[in-house]
Design a protein around this motif. Structure first.
Motif, PDB file in Angstrom:
ATOM      1  N   ASN A 283       0.825  -1.209   0.000  1.00  0.00           N
ATOM      2  CA  ASN A 283       0.000   0.000   0.000  1.00  0.00           C
ATOM      3  C   ASN A 283       0.856   1.255   0.000  1.00  0.00           C
TER       4      ASN A 283
ATOM      5  N   CYS B  12       2.282   1.966  -3.346  1.00  0.00           N
ATOM      6  CA  CYS B  12       1.298   2.529  -4.270  1.00  0.00           C
ATOM      7  C   CYS B  12       1.071   4.010  -4.028  1.00  0.00           C
TER       8      CYS B  12
ATOM      9  N   SER C 288       2.662  -1.074  -6.798  1.00  0.00           N
ATOM     10  CA  SER C 288       3.023  -2.480  -6.650  1.00  0.00           C
ATOM     11  C   SER C 288       2.106  -3.303  -7.541  1.00  0.00           C
TER      12      SER C 288
ATOM     13  N   THR D 105     -14.864  -2.210  -8.078  1.00  0.00           N
ATOM     14  CA  THR D 105     -13.565  -2.345  -8.744  1.00  0.00           C
ATOM     15  C   THR D 105     -12.926  -3.692  -8.434  1.00  0.00           C
TER      16      THR D 105
ATOM     17  N   PRO E 271      -4.794   2.147  -3.084  1.00  0.00           N
ATOM     18  CA  PRO E 271      -3.682   1.278  -3.445  1.00  0.00           C
ATOM     19  C   PRO E 271      -4.121  -0.147  -3.738  1.00  0.00           C
ATOM     20  N   VAL E 272      -5.146  -0.620  -3.017  1.00  0.00           N
ATOM     21  CA  VAL E 272      -5.587  -2.003  -3.243  1.00  0.00           C
ATOM     22  C   VAL E 272      -6.174  -2.141  -4.638  1.00  0.00           C
ATOM     23  N   SER E 273      -7.014  -1.168  -5.041  1.00  0.00           N
ATOM     24  CA  SER E 273      -7.563  -1.299  -6.402  1.00  0.00           C
ATOM     25  C   SER E 273      -6.465  -1.140  -7.442  1.00  0.00           C
TER      26      SER E 273
ATOM     27  N   HIS F  31      -3.334  -2.022  -7.139  1.00  0.00           N
ATOM     28  CA  HIS F  31      -2.587  -3.287  -7.162  1.00  0.00           C
ATOM     29  C   HIS F  31      -3.337  -4.355  -7.947  1.00  0.00           C
TER      30      HIS F  31
END
Lengths: 164, 89, 121
Positions: A112, A115, A122, B75, C79-81, C83
């Motif tokens: 995280n 990113c 990442s 998403t 960040p999760v989306s 990634h």
């Protein structure tokens, strides 16, 4: 004993805080209800939280958070400049970063962080969880990106979550 | 000063919507379209927050929170579909 | 004073939101496009939410902090989306500009996949 009644000591105040923020008030009733929820929800969802988290150096975690917040602002300025500049001049690169971290939470936090910080996203964790594939927006040298990620973000996370 | 800035902010966010829509229609690949949808929901949150300031009501905040939640779930579900060909395994 | 701060935050937020979408429309391959929306938009919406928090705290009714919740949520989920999208793009072998890692990017995409399949379950 405390581990049976209070399996995740960090989750309780976090949930109570979220409850208070959701209600946008500091009324005593809401505080009591928030603490009650923060105590009951971890008890009933125990099976979904296999990993117990221990923070070994809270001050370092706070410092790491400040560094990341600073880097987020910086990252936005850097990326904004790259977008407004000429797209042909970008040098996108895929970088493989070998990982020293082992825990689930530590690796997710690192991914995280990557990113959110300057010019990197990442992309994939390898099957053996030893390397993280990172895409850099504009990097002249892959080794520089790798060294920066390892020194600036991975080292503090390792000290906070898995000192040895 | 704020009254002066708000219309400019609305115009910028509307332009952001237009650009994301263009990418959504243009593609060329499925992840591009998902990314455009992702950007659209974040732009919607920005628009709702601006609207809340403009109208001086906190009512829109709940809508922004819900859109943030649902957009993220959407998403993730679409990405899982691309990765696995299935959403619930 | 407060008015100027609010105006600055609103304008900065709107500009960053716009730049994020501009990156989405303008850059040339999927992986570079991914950077615009995930970063610029996070700060854009973040500063808009801070502006909203300042504005409603100033309006009366005490402190208004629930905007922090949306900011926090966006900072965790963006960040999760990103990634997952990058992983999906690698999985589909989308064309990519620039230098690669040592190995071919798409080869291990079909191997065991940690984020969705945990070996210890």
């Amino acid at each position: 004993m405390s581990s049976r009644l209070l399996p995740h000591p960090l989750l309780t105040p976090a949930l109570a805080g979220v409850w208070l923020l959701l209600n946008n008030s500091l009324h005593p009733g809401h505080i009591i209800l928030g603490i009650l929820l923060g105590w009951l929800i971890p008890l009933f969802t125990l099976r979904f939280w296999p990993e117990t988290v221990t923070i070994h150096r809270p001050l370092l975690l706070l410092r790491f958070t400040l560094v990341v917040l600073h880097d987020i602002v910086l990252a936005n300025l850097v990326v904004a400049r790259r977008i407004l500049g000429r797209p042909e001049k970008l040098r996108p690169t895929l970088v493989e970063v070998p990982l020293d971290l082992r825990g689930d939470l530590a690796i997710s936090l690192l991914a995280n962080t990557i990113c959110l910080t300057p010019g990197t996203v990442s992309a994939r964790l390898s099957g053996d969880r030893r390397t993280l594939l990172v895409h850099a927006l504009d990097a002249a040298d892959a080794a520089v990106v790798r060294a920066q990620i390892k020194a600036r973000y991975e080292a503090p996370l390792k000290e906070v979550f898995e000192p040895c | 000063m704020l009254n002066l800035v708000l219309p400019i902010a609305f115009a910028l966010v509307a332009a952001a919507f237009a650009l994301s829509f263009w990418r959504l229609l243009r593609g060329p690949s499925a992840p591009d379209r998902i990314l455009a949808l992702d950007t659209l929901y974040i732009n919607t949150i920005a628009l709702l927050v601006l609207l809340g300031i403009q109208l001086g009501t906190a009512l829109y905040f709940e809508a922004a929170l819900l859109i943030a939640l649902m957009g993220f779930v959407g998403t993730v579900a679409l990405c899982k579909y691309l990765l696995r060909g299935d959403i619930i395994e | 004073m407060l008015d100027t701060l609010l105006a600055f935050l609103v304008l900065a937020g709107a500009i960053f939101t716009f730049i994020g979408s501009l990156g989405l429309a303008r850059l040339r391959d999927f992986y570079t496009r991914l950077h615009g929306p995930t970063k610029a938009t996070t700060l854009g919406v973040g500063s808009l939410l801070i502006a909203s928090s300042v504005y409603f705290s100033h309006q009366g009714d005490g402190l208004s902090l629930h905007e922090i919740l949306v900011t926090l949520f966006l900072f965790i989920t963006a960040p999760v989306s990103a990634h997952l999208l990058a992983k999906a793009a690698l999985h589909l072998n989308l064309p990519r500009l620039g230098k690669g890692a040592d190995q071919e990017a798409g080869t291990s995409a079909t191997g065991p996949d940690i984020a969705t399949e945990r070996p210890d379950r």
